[in-house]
Scaffold this motif. Structure first.
Motif, PDB file in Angstrom:
ATOM      1  N   PHE A  48     -18.898  17.211  40.752  1.00  0.00           N
ATOM      2  CA  PHE A  48     -17.536  17.519  41.208  1.00  0.00           C
ATOM      3  C   PHE A  48     -16.658  16.283  41.044  1.00  0.00           C
ATOM      4  O   PHE A  48     -17.149  15.154  41.065  1.00  0.00           O
ATOM      5  N   SER A  49     -15.373  16.537  40.908  1.00  0.00           N
ATOM      6  CA  SER A  49     -14.375  15.466  40.980  1.00  0.00           C
ATOM      7  C   SER A  49     -13.519  15.715  42.212  1.00  0.00           C
ATOM      8  O   SER A  49     -12.955  16.800  42.378  1.00  0.00           O
ATOM      9  N   VAL A  50     -13.436  14.720  43.087  1.00  0.00           N
ATOM     10  CA  VAL A  50     -12.669  14.800  44.333  1.00  0.00           C
ATOM     11  C   VAL A  50     -11.614  13.706  44.311  1.00  0.00           C
ATOM     12  O   VAL A  50     -11.920  12.552  43.991  1.00  0.00           O
ATOM     13  N   LEU A  51     -10.377  14.062  44.651  1.00  0.00           N
ATOM     14  CA  LEU A  51      -9.292  13.089  44.645  1.00  0.00           C
ATOM     15  C   LEU A  51      -9.076  12.467  46.019  1.00  0.00           C
ATOM     16  O   LEU A  51      -8.983  13.161  47.024  1.00  0.00           O
ATOM     17  N   MET A  52      -9.008  11.140  46.041  1.00  0.00           N
ATOM     18  CA  MET A  52      -8.503  10.394  47.186  1.00  0.00           C
ATOM     19  C   MET A  52      -7.453   9.433  46.643  1.00  0.00           C
ATOM     20  O   MET A  52      -7.219   9.391  45.433  1.00  0.00           O
ATOM     21  N   GLN A  53      -6.825   8.667  47.529  1.00  0.00           N
ATOM     22  CA  GLN A  53      -5.789   7.759  47.057  1.00  0.00           C
ATOM     23  C   GLN A  53      -5.889   6.399  47.734  1.00  0.00           C
ATOM     24  O   GLN A  53      -6.356   6.280  48.859  1.00  0.00           O
ATOM     25  N   MET A  54      -5.462   5.377  46.990  1.00  0.00           N
ATOM     26  CA  MET A  54      -5.334   4.043  47.559  1.00  0.00           C
ATOM     27  C   MET A  54      -3.960   3.942  48.191  1.00  0.00           C
ATOM     28  O   MET A  54      -2.941   4.205  47.553  1.00  0.00           O
ATOM     29  N   ARG A  55      -3.936   3.573  49.467  1.00  0.00           N
ATOM     30  CA  ARG A  55      -2.696   3.502  50.221  1.00  0.00           C
ATOM     31  C   ARG A  55      -2.052   2.115  50.109  1.00  0.00           C
ATOM     32  O   ARG A  55      -2.667   1.158  49.654  1.00  0.00           O
ATOM     33  N   PHE A  56      -0.851   2.020  50.596  1.00  0.00           N
ATOM     34  CA  PHE A  56      -0.107   0.763  50.593  1.00  0.00           C
ATOM     35  C   PHE A  56      -0.787  -0.327  51.395  1.00  0.00           C
ATOM     36  O   PHE A  56      -0.587  -1.525  51.141  1.00  0.00           O
ATOM     37  N   ASP A  57      -1.620   0.053  52.386  1.00  0.00           N
ATOM     38  CA  ASP A  57      -2.288  -0.939  53.235  1.00  0.00           C
ATOM     39  C   ASP A  57      -3.670  -1.320  52.724  1.00  0.00           C
ATOM     40  O   ASP A  57      -4.417  -2.017  53.404  1.00  0.00           O
ATOM     41  N   GLY A  58      -4.012  -0.858  51.518  1.00  0.00           N
ATOM     42  CA  GLY A  58      -5.301  -1.204  50.941  1.00  0.00           C
ATOM     43  C   GLY A  58      -6.446  -0.331  51.391  1.00  0.00           C
ATOM     44  O   GLY A  58      -7.605  -0.593  51.049  1.00  0.00           O
ATOM     45  N   LEU A  59      -6.151   0.717  52.160  1.00  0.00           N
ATOM     46  CA  LEU A  59      -7.176   1.627  52.651  1.00  0.00           C
ATOM     47  C   LEU A  59      -7.190   2.913  51.821  1.00  0.00           C
ATOM     48  O   LEU A  59      -6.169   3.342  51.285  1.00  0.00           O
ATOM     49  N   LEU A  60      -8.366   3.518  51.741  1.00  0.00           N
ATOM     50  CA  LEU A  60      -8.516   4.792  51.042  1.00  0.00           C
ATOM     51  C   LEU A  60      -8.268   5.951  52.007  1.00  0.00           C
ATOM     52  O   LEU A  60      -8.628   5.878  53.187  1.00  0.00           O
ATOM     53  N   GLY A  61      -7.678   7.015  51.503  1.00  0.00           N
ATOM     54  CA  GLY A  61      -7.448   8.201  52.321  1.00  0.00           C
ATOM     55  C   GLY A  61      -7.142   9.391  51.441  1.00  0.00           C
ATOM     56  O   GLY A  61      -7.046   9.284  50.213  1.00  0.00           O
ATOM     57  N   PHE A  62      -6.998  10.544  52.073  1.00  0.00           N
ATOM     58  CA  PHE A  62      -6.598  11.745  51.355  1.00  0.00           C
ATOM     59  C   PHE A  62      -5.074  11.810  51.296  1.00  0.00           C
ATOM     60  O   PHE A  62      -4.380  11.277  52.180  1.00  0.00           O
ATOM     61  N   PRO A  63      -4.527  12.460  50.283  1.00  0.00           N
ATOM     62  CA  PRO A  63      -3.077  12.671  50.248  1.00  0.00           C
ATOM     63  C   PRO A  63      -2.611  13.452  51.474  1.00  0.00           C
ATOM     64  O   PRO A  63      -3.264  14.407  51.903  1.00  0.00           O
ATOM     65  N   GLY A  64      -1.493  13.037  52.045  1.00  0.00           N
ATOM     66  CA  GLY A  64      -0.964  13.711  53.230  1.00  0.00           C
ATOM     67  C   GLY A  64      -0.338  12.706  54.175  1.00  0.00           C
ATOM     68  O   GLY A  64       0.015  11.597  53.789  1.00  0.00           O
ATOM     69  N   GLY A  65      -0.202  13.105  55.435  1.00  0.00           N
ATOM     70  CA  GLY A  65       0.390  12.215  56.420  1.00  0.00           C
ATOM     71  C   GLY A  65       0.673  12.942  57.720  1.00  0.00           C
ATOM     72  O   GLY A  65       0.192  14.062  57.949  1.00  0.00           O
ATOM     73  N   PHE A  66       1.477  12.313  58.572  1.00  0.00           N
ATOM     74  CA  PHE A  66       1.808  12.904  59.860  1.00  0.00           C
ATOM     75  C   PHE A  66       2.877  13.991  59.697  1.00  0.00           C
ATOM     76  O   PHE A  66       3.748  13.901  58.834  1.00  0.00           O
ATOM     77  N   VAL A  67       2.758  15.008  60.537  1.00  0.00           N
ATOM     78  CA  VAL A  67       3.695  16.135  60.524  1.00  0.00           C
ATOM     79  C   VAL A  67       4.346  16.235  61.900  1.00  0.00           C
ATOM     80  O   VAL A  67       3.640  16.294  62.911  1.00  0.00           O
ATOM     81  N   ASP A  68       5.662  16.238  61.925  1.00  0.00           N
ATOM     82  CA  ASP A  68       6.409  16.387  63.180  1.00  0.00           C
ATOM     83  C   ASP A  68       6.504  17.876  63.506  1.00  0.00           C
ATOM     84  O   ASP A  68       7.252  18.622  62.879  1.00  0.00           O
ATOM     85  N   GLY A 136       3.329   3.753  43.539  1.00  0.00           N
ATOM     86  CA  GLY A 136       3.598   2.327  43.460  1.00  0.00           C
ATOM     87  C   GLY A 136       4.201   1.748  44.725  1.00  0.00           C
ATOM     88  O   GLY A 136       4.383   0.531  44.822  1.00  0.00           O
ATOM     89  N   LEU A 137       4.494   2.616  45.686  1.00  0.00           N
ATOM     90  CA  LEU A 137       5.052   2.176  46.966  1.00  0.00           C
ATOM     91  C   LEU A 137       4.055   2.486  48.074  1.00  0.00           C
ATOM     92  O   LEU A 137       3.156   1.689  48.336  1.00  0.00           O
ATOM     93  N   GLU A 138       4.193   3.643  48.710  1.00  0.00           N
ATOM     94  CA  GLU A 138       3.229   4.011  49.758  1.00  0.00           C
ATOM     95  C   GLU A 138       1.899   4.458  49.164  1.00  0.00           C
ATOM     96  O   GLU A 138       0.855   4.359  49.816  1.00  0.00           O
ATOM     97  N   VAL A 139       1.938   4.968  47.939  1.00  0.00           N
ATOM     98  CA  VAL A 139       0.714   5.412  47.249  1.00  0.00           C
ATOM     99  C   VAL A 139       0.510   4.538  46.023  1.00  0.00           C
ATOM    100  O   VAL A 139       1.364   4.484  45.139  1.00  0.00           O
ATOM    101  N   LEU A 140      -0.627   3.847  45.950  1.00  0.00           N
ATOM    102  CA  LEU A 140      -0.889   2.927  44.853  1.00  0.00           C
ATOM    103  C   LEU A 140      -1.703   3.551  43.735  1.00  0.00           C
ATOM    104  O   LEU A 140      -1.973   2.892  42.734  1.00  0.00           O
ATOM    105  N   GLY A 141      -2.094   4.798  43.902  1.00  0.00           N
ATOM    106  CA  GLY A 141      -2.812   5.480  42.833  1.00  0.00           C
ATOM    107  C   GLY A 141      -3.899   6.393  43.355  1.00  0.00           C
ATOM    108  O   GLY A 141      -4.453   6.178  44.435  1.00  0.00           O
ATOM    109  N   LEU A 142      -4.193   7.442  42.592  1.00  0.00           N
ATOM    110  CA  LEU A 142      -5.289   8.356  42.917  1.00  0.00           C
ATOM    111  C   LEU A 142      -6.598   7.824  42.338  1.00  0.00           C
ATOM    112  O   LEU A 142      -6.612   7.172  41.294  1.00  0.00           O
ATOM    113  N   VAL A 143      -7.681   8.111  43.024  1.00  0.00           N
ATOM    114  CA  VAL A 143      -9.017   7.758  42.529  1.00  0.00           C
ATOM    115  C   VAL A 143      -9.920   8.978  42.662  1.00  0.00           C
ATOM    116  O   VAL A 143      -9.716   9.822  43.531  1.00  0.00           O
ATOM    117  N   ARG A 144     -10.896   9.060  41.781  1.00  0.00           N
ATOM    118  CA  ARG A 144     -11.905  10.121  41.871  1.00  0.00           C
ATOM    119  C   ARG A 144     -13.141   9.570  42.569  1.00  0.00           C
ATOM    120  O   ARG A 144     -13.610   8.475  42.265  1.00  0.00           O
TER     121      ARG A 144
END
Length: 211
Positions: A48-68, A136-144
């Motif tokens: 399988f190929s699974v997408l995660m992303q490198m965040r602006f703070d150098g941490l890995l996570g899934f695409p998304g965020g907080f919802v009001d 290039g700002l909050e998201v530095l790139g997707l990784v598999r």
């Protein structure tokens, strides 16, 4: 090396999550994945190929965020954030996978959505993400995520797990791989144990030797 127990968060239903009071924050993230028939070096199944992303703070996570929740439903809020970081995808309640309560000073319920795409669709998401507003700002790139383990028992998934993840992302990844039957639980535990041992040895090298 003995297998480590998989970490667990307190899971609640979507209905229970929606009943939580205003003191709770809601985060929504998406795991996009596709079956991958390819072989690394012509012999290691990719599976399988699974997408995660490198965040602006150098941490890995899934695409998304907080919802009001005052202004958005979970899905509308998630799609708004995905539009900024991926640029070309909309998820629905049918993609909902789980809700977990997080530990710590902040009261957060973490919602995870998962959608299986074709490998071609997954690649299209990767291309679109490069042109999104947050790239290039909050998201530095997707990784598999490499869902295989090489002969040295570290290369691939164990090494990936030894990276730094944001909040519940690592637990959500392990949970999703297990419940979606993408990797047997014993293989997940073995990879986690190898990653934990690697981190322990790295820490020992940094600390001064005891007298």
């Amino acid at each position: 090396m003995s297998a480590a127990a998989l970490p667990e968060l307190k899971q609640i239903s979507r209905v229970e999550a929606m009943r939580l009071g205003p003191g709770w924050s809601h985060s929504c993230h998406a795991m996009l994945y596709a079956a991958n028939p390819g072989q690394l070096f012509g012999r290691i199944p990719m599976r399988f190929s699974v997408l995660m992303q490198m965040r602006f703070d150098g941490l890995l996570g899934f695409p998304g965020g907080f919802v009001d929740r005052r202004f958005w439903s979970l899905e509308d809020g998630l799609n708004r954030v995905l539009g900024l970081g991926l640029g070309c995808l909309r998820l629905t309640e049918a993609d909902y996978l789980s809700s977990h309560l997080t530990e710590g000073p902040q009261r957060v319920v973490a919602h995870l959505y998962a959608r299986q795409l074709t490998l071609e669709q997954l690649h299209a998401v990767e291309i679109s993400a490069v042109h999104s507003r947050d790239h290039g700002l909050e998201v530095l790139g997707l990784v598999r995520v490499p869902l295989y383990t090489q002969k040295d028992r570290m290369g691939g998934f164990p090494n990936f797990l030894s990276n730094a993840f944001i909040s519940t992302a690592k637990c959500q990844l392990l949970f999703a791989l297990r419940v979606l039957h993408m990797m047997p639980e014993e293989k997940l535990a073995e990879a986690l144990a190898a990653a934990t041992e690697k981190q322990k040895k790295a820490l020992e090298k940094l600390l001064p030797a005891s007298s």
